[in-house]
Design a protein around this motif. Structure first.
Motif, PDB file in Angstrom:
ATOM      1  N   PHE A 101       4.338  27.838   0.577  1.00 53.94           N
ATOM      2  CA  PHE A 101       3.809  26.602  -0.456  1.00 53.94           C
ATOM      3  C   PHE A 101       4.979  25.789  -1.000  1.00 53.94           C
ATOM      4  O   PHE A 101       5.380  24.492  -0.796  1.00 53.94           O
ATOM      5  N   LEU A 102       6.030  26.793  -1.228  1.00 53.32           N
ATOM      6  CA  LEU A 102       7.367  26.100  -1.939  1.00 53.32           C
ATOM      7  C   LEU A 102       8.044  25.575  -0.913  1.00 53.32           C
ATOM      8  O   LEU A 102       8.771  24.583  -1.152  1.00 53.32           O
ATOM      9  N   MET A 103       8.399  26.203   0.269  1.00 46.61           N
ATOM     10  CA  MET A 103       9.104  25.743   1.043  1.00 46.61           C
ATOM     11  C   MET A 103       8.692  24.427   1.851  1.00 46.61           C
ATOM     12  O   MET A 103       9.612  23.476   1.891  1.00 46.61           O
ATOM     13  N   VAL A 104       7.278  24.282   2.170  1.00 48.82           N
ATOM     14  CA  VAL A 104       6.877  22.956   2.658  1.00 48.82           C
ATOM     15  C   VAL A 104       7.228  21.715   1.433  1.00 48.82           C
ATOM     16  O   VAL A 104       7.469  20.670   2.093  1.00 48.82           O
ATOM     17  N   GLY A 105       6.703  22.319   0.316  1.00 50.01           N
ATOM     18  CA  GLY A 105       6.934  21.315  -0.752  1.00 50.01           C
ATOM     19  C   GLY A 105       8.413  20.797  -0.769  1.00 50.01           C
ATOM     20  O   GLY A 105       8.795  19.669  -1.025  1.00 50.01           O
ATOM     21  N   GLU A 106       9.392  21.664  -0.694  1.00 43.82           N
ATOM     22  CA  GLU A 106      10.913  21.423  -0.643  1.00 43.82           C
ATOM     23  C   GLU A 106      11.273  20.694   0.578  1.00 43.82           C
ATOM     24  O   GLU A 106      11.968  19.436   0.358  1.00 43.82           O
ATOM     25  N   CYS A 107      10.790  20.741   1.838  1.00 44.47           N
ATOM     26  CA  CYS A 107      10.995  19.870   2.656  1.00 44.47           C
ATOM     27  C   CYS A 107      10.293  18.465   2.447  1.00 44.47           C
ATOM     28  O   CYS A 107      11.148  17.564   2.646  1.00 44.47           O
ATOM     29  N   PHE A 108       9.217  18.144   1.898  1.00 47.08           N
ATOM     30  CA  PHE A 108       8.602  16.818   1.324  1.00 47.08           C
ATOM     31  C   PHE A 108       9.601  16.281   0.354  1.00 47.08           C
ATOM     32  O   PHE A 108       9.869  15.073   0.345  1.00 47.08           O
ATOM     33  N   LEU A 109       9.898  17.114  -0.666  1.00 46.04           N
ATOM     34  CA  LEU A 109      10.958  16.640  -1.540  1.00 46.04           C
ATOM     35  C   LEU A 109      12.199  16.180  -1.071  1.00 46.04           C
ATOM     36  O   LEU A 109      12.946  15.269  -1.727  1.00 46.04           O
ATOM     37  N   LEU A 110      12.867  17.000  -0.233  1.00 42.94           N
ATOM     38  CA  LEU A 110      14.044  16.528   0.430  1.00 42.94           C
ATOM     39  C   LEU A 110      13.995  15.044   1.161  1.00 42.94           C
ATOM     40  O   LEU A 110      14.883  14.276   1.263  1.00 42.94           O
ATOM     41  N   THR A 111      12.803  14.973   1.834  1.00 45.46           N
ATOM     42  CA  THR A 111      12.441  13.740   2.544  1.00 45.46           C
ATOM     43  C   THR A 111      12.506  12.664   1.757  1.00 45.46           C
ATOM     44  O   THR A 111      13.137  11.626   1.816  1.00 45.46           O
ATOM     45  N   VAL A 112      11.546  12.973   0.416  1.00 41.34           N
ATOM     46  CA  VAL A 112      11.903  11.728  -0.755  1.00 41.34           C
ATOM     47  C   VAL A 112      13.134  11.412  -0.925  1.00 41.34           C
ATOM     48  O   VAL A 112      13.468  10.421  -1.471  1.00 41.34           O
ATOM     49  N   ILE A 113      14.055  12.387  -1.484  1.00 41.30           N
ATOM     50  CA  ILE A 113      15.258  12.287  -1.859  1.00 41.30           C
ATOM     51  C   ILE A 113      16.130  11.583  -0.936  1.00 41.30           C
ATOM     52  O   ILE A 113      16.976  10.574  -1.420  1.00 41.30           O
ATOM     53  N   SER A 114      15.964  11.851   0.436  1.00 35.59           N
ATOM     54  CA  SER A 114      16.768  11.270   1.175  1.00 35.59           C
ATOM     55  C   SER A 114      16.398   9.750   1.395  1.00 35.59           C
ATOM     56  O   SER A 114      17.207   8.846   1.817  1.00 35.59           O
ATOM     57  N   TYR A 115      14.871   9.308   1.454  1.00 39.91           N
ATOM     58  CA  TYR A 115      14.682   8.075   1.495  1.00 39.91           C
ATOM     59  C   TYR A 115      15.171   7.316   0.035  1.00 39.91           C
ATOM     60  O   TYR A 115      15.665   5.999   0.307  1.00 39.91           O
ATOM     61  N   ASN A 116      15.308   7.999  -1.016  1.00 34.87           N
ATOM     62  CA  ASN A 116      15.635   7.438  -2.095  1.00 34.87           C
ATOM     63  C   ASN A 116      17.249   6.964  -1.921  1.00 34.87           C
ATOM     64  O   ASN A 116      17.731   5.847  -2.611  1.00 34.87           O
ATOM     65  N   HIS A 117      17.897   7.808  -1.425  1.00 35.35           N
ATOM     66  CA  HIS A 117      19.315   7.570  -1.243  1.00 35.35           C
ATOM     67  C   HIS A 117      19.797   6.624  -0.069  1.00 35.35           C
ATOM     68  O   HIS A 117      20.399   5.922  -0.187  1.00 35.35           O
ATOM     69  N   TYR A 118      18.876   6.613   0.901  1.00 36.17           N
ATOM     70  CA  TYR A 118      18.681   5.635   1.890  1.00 36.17           C
ATOM     71  C   TYR A 118      18.381   4.383   1.357  1.00 36.17           C
ATOM     72  O   TYR A 118      19.368   3.157   1.513  1.00 36.17           O
ATOM     73  N   LYS A 123      20.097  -0.702   0.744  1.00 38.14           N
ATOM     74  CA  LYS A 123      19.483  -1.751   0.040  1.00 38.14           C
ATOM     75  C   LYS A 123      19.613  -1.822  -1.321  1.00 38.14           C
ATOM     76  O   LYS A 123      18.709  -1.550  -1.979  1.00 38.14           O
ATOM     77  N   PRO A 124      21.094  -1.995  -1.595  1.00 37.51           N
ATOM     78  CA  PRO A 124      21.132  -1.627  -3.122  1.00 37.51           C
ATOM     79  C   PRO A 124      20.675  -2.756  -4.178  1.00 37.51           C
ATOM     80  O   PRO A 124      20.373  -2.412  -5.252  1.00 37.51           O
ATOM     81  N   LEU A 125      20.504  -4.026  -3.565  1.00 37.31           N
ATOM     82  CA  LEU A 125      19.846  -5.007  -4.295  1.00 37.31           C
ATOM     83  C   LEU A 125      18.327  -4.897  -4.505  1.00 37.31           C
ATOM     84  O   LEU A 125      17.953  -5.517  -5.564  1.00 37.31           O
ATOM     85  N   HIS A 126      17.882  -4.354  -3.646  1.00 33.90           N
ATOM     86  CA  HIS A 126      16.334  -4.026  -3.708  1.00 33.90           C
ATOM     87  C   HIS A 126      15.943  -2.759  -4.362  1.00 33.90           C
ATOM     88  O   HIS A 126      14.964  -2.358  -4.568  1.00 33.90           O
ATOM     89  N   TYR A 127      16.930  -1.831  -4.704  1.00 36.11           N
ATOM     90  CA  TYR A 127      16.581  -0.427  -5.196  1.00 36.11           C
ATOM     91  C   TYR A 127      15.615  -0.585  -6.591  1.00 36.11           C
ATOM     92  O   TYR A 127      14.763  -0.049  -6.510  1.00 36.11           O
ATOM     93  N   GLY A 128      15.957  -1.526  -7.475  1.00 36.95           N
ATOM     94  CA  GLY A 128      15.358  -1.466  -8.682  1.00 36.95           C
ATOM     95  C   GLY A 128      14.003  -2.058  -8.266  1.00 36.95           C
ATOM     96  O   GLY A 128      13.087  -1.459  -9.166  1.00 36.95           O
ATOM     97  N   THR A 129      13.831  -2.903  -7.590  1.00 33.23           N
ATOM     98  CA  THR A 129      12.450  -3.439  -7.366  1.00 33.23           C
ATOM     99  C   THR A 129      11.709  -2.413  -6.620  1.00 33.23           C
ATOM    100  O   THR A 129      10.497  -2.171  -6.742  1.00 33.23           O
ATOM    101  N   LEU A 130      12.179  -1.822  -5.581  1.00 32.18           N
ATOM    102  CA  LEU A 130      11.326  -0.804  -4.966  1.00 32.18           C
ATOM    103  C   LEU A 130      10.980   0.316  -5.785  1.00 32.18           C
ATOM    104  O   LEU A 130       9.976   1.104  -5.530  1.00 32.18           O
ATOM    105  N   LEU A 131      11.814   0.840  -6.589  1.00 30.73           N
ATOM    106  CA  LEU A 131      11.591   2.092  -7.627  1.00 30.73           C
ATOM    107  C   LEU A 131      10.522   1.661  -8.476  1.00 30.73           C
ATOM    108  O   LEU A 131       9.748   2.431  -8.915  1.00 30.73           O
ATOM    109  N   ALA A 132      10.606   0.116  -8.991  1.00 29.60           N
ATOM    110  CA  ALA A 132       9.516  -0.190  -9.837  1.00 29.60           C
ATOM    111  C   ALA A 132       8.245  -0.315  -9.213  1.00 29.60           C
ATOM    112  O   ALA A 132       7.063   0.113  -9.748  1.00 29.60           O
ATOM    113  N   LEU A 133       8.121  -0.324  -7.851  1.00 32.34           N
ATOM    114  CA  LEU A 133       6.713  -0.228  -7.169  1.00 32.34           C
ATOM    115  C   LEU A 133       6.418   0.970  -6.868  1.00 32.34           C
ATOM    116  O   LEU A 133       5.351   1.262  -6.766  1.00 32.34           O
TER     117      LEU A 133
END
Length: 161
Positions: A101-118, A123-133
């Motif tokens: 349960f914890l390891m599968v969740g960690e994989c999901f979390l690392l995917t979200v983190i990598s998308y956040n960093h991407y 797209k640094p100019l769109h970062y604030g807008t996409l984060l607000a959505l």
């Protein structure tokens, strides 16, 4: 029909001195992980300057690390200290379930983190807008919720011998 109630575990060492050495080693690793992750969680929770998506994800990684290490290491320390080589079927199934349960969740979390960093890098100019959505709370909830689906734990406890 054969009923399995417990499993036999292999010991790390046969001599008592090495078993005690393993216990102290596991205890040191466990305490270092508790202290390190506890400090990260406390620092992020107490300092309002650290309430950004990056630190929010780091907080969740620390919580998952605490959970995974608390699932596995206490039983290993118990086995080393008390020279116990058995684990019940229910105890083993519970540990495997929570660890997965914890390891599968960690994989999901690392995917979200990598998308956040991407988004932050490409797209640094769109970062604030996409984060607000999609604020970091809902994206983090996205890696906790899929694990509670009925299909996730369906085959873990249903085994026949």
């Amino acid at each position: 029909q054969i009923s399995i109630t417990e499993f036999l575990l292999l010991a790390f060492a046969d001599t008592r001195e090495l078993q005690l050495l393993h216990f102290w080693l596991f205890l040191g690793i466990y305490l270092a992980a508790l202290l390190g992750n506890g400090l990260i969680i406390t620092a992020i929770a107490c300092d309002h300057h650290l309430h950004t998506p990056m630190y929010f994800f780091l907080l969740n990684l620390s919580l998952r690390d605490l959970g995974s290490i608390s699932t596995t290491l206490p039983k290993a320390m118990d086995n080393s200290l008390l020279d116990n080589r058995t684990i019940s079927y229910a105890g083993c199934a519970t540990r495997v379930f929570f660890f997965l349960f914890l390891m599968v969740g960690e994989c999901f979390l690392l995917t979200v983190i990598s998308y956040n960093h991407y988004i932050a890098i490409c797209k640094p100019l769109h970062y604030g807008t996409l984060l607000a959505l999609c604020p970091h709370g809902s994206s983090c909830l996205g890696h906790w919720v899929p694990q509670f689906s009925p299909a996730h734990g369906q085959n873990i406890f249903h085994t026949t011998v």
